[in-house]
Design a protein around this motif. Structure first.
Motif, short mmCIF file in Angstrom:
data_model
loop_
_atom_site.label_atom_id
_atom_site.label_comp_id
_atom_site.label_asym_id
_atom_site.label_seq_id
_atom_site.Cartn_x
_atom_site.Cartn_y
_atom_site.Cartn_z
N LEU A 51 41.73 30.08 34.85
CA LEU A 51 40.89 29.81 36.02
C LEU A 51 39.42 30.00 35.67
N ALA A 59 44.08 34.26 45.98
CA ALA A 59 44.58 34.95 44.79
C ALA A 59 43.84 34.46 43.55
N GLY A 60 43.58 33.15 43.49
CA GLY A 60 42.85 32.59 42.36
C GLY A 60 41.43 33.14 42.27
N ALA A 64 47.06 31.07 47.95
CA ALA A 64 46.98 30.85 46.50
C ALA A 64 45.52 30.78 46.05
N GLN A 65 44.68 30.16 46.86
CA GLN A 65 43.27 30.04 46.49
C GLN A 65 42.59 31.41 46.52
N LEU A 100 50.38 25.25 43.14
CA LEU A 100 49.53 26.42 43.34
C LEU A 100 48.35 26.41 42.38
N ALA A 133 45.95 23.82 43.65
CA ALA A 133 45.21 24.35 44.80
C ALA A 133 44.15 25.34 44.35
N GLN A 134 44.47 26.15 43.36
CA GLN A 134 43.50 27.13 42.88
C GLN A 134 42.33 26.44 42.19
#
Lengths: 193, 193
Positions: free
Chosen positions: A46, B86-87, B83-84, A80, A83-84
């Motif tokens: 990320l 958490a990212g 999820a975002q 996921l 989305a991240q």
């Protein structure tokens, strides 16, 4: 208006930048795929994606960032991460005070080919034609990011304009975004192919 | 070892920080819920959550960030935002060179109550007991973030240790993380209640 299109992904995140002089006069500016190593841990992947997107936003200073909208019912193995990655693109834009737009893949296909269910090769061909490229965009999966940018540039009048979003920023956020911009040394940018 | 637990969410993102002198000697450090306004656009909400998490990581300089693992089959209306969030927690940790651990809600419940399917009130009571709090943690939904931190502190020997992750950082990332840390003026932190 410079539109920064994003086709979000954790392994490959497409970036396609298009300049719109008028809604019917579009030109190619830049295309890239930011990659992260699937062998690395998710936090470092990320970070890699975020740094790649941030660097390109700083380099090109777009007027709007247009991101493919992600749906929860998509492929469970990748949704996921996708989305991240989309969230990171939104964050990078918000940090710079750049307005964000979201368009679905169907809207993007419809905008460039006239068919919301178009095949990938059709999208690639029409992206190349609209932007008057000599060949299909490379890498191939960057075509979706260009289509996302084109889709926003061609959106119907009355849709979100760059600048309109300013009013949603808090005083502190706006000041911060301005300070961020003031600190940037913009590098010279070659805006044609 | 200071463990920074995160119960990710776009509207309410729980933070619970626990100090582990030994795996059986845990003490409460901090609890908070970072909130974003559902009336704002998603990019600004993500910015708010990211800034809140980043600020608290800078304030407490944890040794590890433990984040609740998100699953694609969860509630479709909220899973992408979760999820975002958490990212963003992973990104904030990676930017500071802090190792990240992920534990499922079941693991966290199991760790604090001995029952992976425990009710919320059971989790709250056991979090209060383990941390020797006079009352249940407030706000109530911050208990999950504390449970996440406790779960990581109590993890079986041989699991990821703080520092082990350093080897996954590239040279550039490690240097950047170190430079970031060097630039920080750590504020004095009150680490007990």
């Amino acid at each position: 208006m410079l539109v920064f299109g994003v086709d979000p992904g954790l392994t490959r995140c497409g970036v396609g930048i298009v300049e719109a002089k008028t809604s019917r006069q579009l030109s190619f500016v830049h295309v890239d795929v930011v990659r992260s190593d699937p062998g690395q841990s998710q936090d470092l992947r990320l970070l890699t994606i975020f740094e790649g997107l941030s660097r390109q936003m700083d380099e090109f200073s777009p007027d709007v960032v247009s991101i493919e909208r992600v749906f929860a019912q998509e492929n469970r193995n990748t949704v996921l991460g996708t989305a991240q990655a989309a969230g990171l693109a939104m964050l990078a834009a918000a940090q710079r005070g750049i307005p964000v737009a979201l368009h679905t893949p169907t809207e993007a296909k419809l905008a460039v080919t006239g068919n919301g269910q178009a095949e990938k090769i059709q999208v690639e061909r029409m992206v190349a034609r609209i932007l008057r490229l000599d060949r299909l965009p490379k890498p191939a999966d960057a075509a979706d990011a260009l289509a996302q940018a084109i889709c926003h540039a061609l959106r119907p009048a009355g849709a979100l304009q760059g600048g309109e979003r300013e009013q949603h920023l808090t005083q502190a956020q706006r000041q911060w975004a301005q300070a961020q911009h003031a600190n940037k040394h913009r590098s010279p940018v070659q805006r044609d192919m």
